[in-house]
Design a protein around this motif. Structure first.
Motif: not given
Length: 86
Positions: A13-24
């Motif tokens: 979950x933390x990895x997905x949140x970091x990936x979404x933040x980086x993409x945004x």
């Protein structure tokens, strides 16, 4: 065993949140001007900032908070500003 799967799920979950933040941030969705509040005139853009919303829509404010690319330099002659609604 349950603790390991809970830690693994938390890490995913933390990895997905970091990936979404980086993409945004990479896409420029969060790149917009910052405004300040004045009790007399209301909101106005902070000076000396620029950016690109979604990587294509460029915006810029000079050192006086005006929406132009060049710094404000008054001329030697008298300048007149005409304001109207038509």
């Amino acid at each position: 065993m349950k603790a390991r799967s809970a830690i693994a799920a938390f890490a995913v979950i933390v990895g997905l949140l970091v990936a979404v933040e980086a993409g945004v941030r990479w896409r420029g969705v969060v790149d917009f001007p910052i405004y300040a509040l004045d009790e007399h005139i209301g909101y106005f853009p902070q000076p000396a900032q620029s950016g690109r919303f979604l990587g294509t829509n460029r915006w810029v404010f000079n050192d006086r908070g005006l929406g132009v690319d060049a710094p404000w330099r008054p001329s030697d002659r008298t300048d007149v500003v005409v304001i109207g609604n038509s």
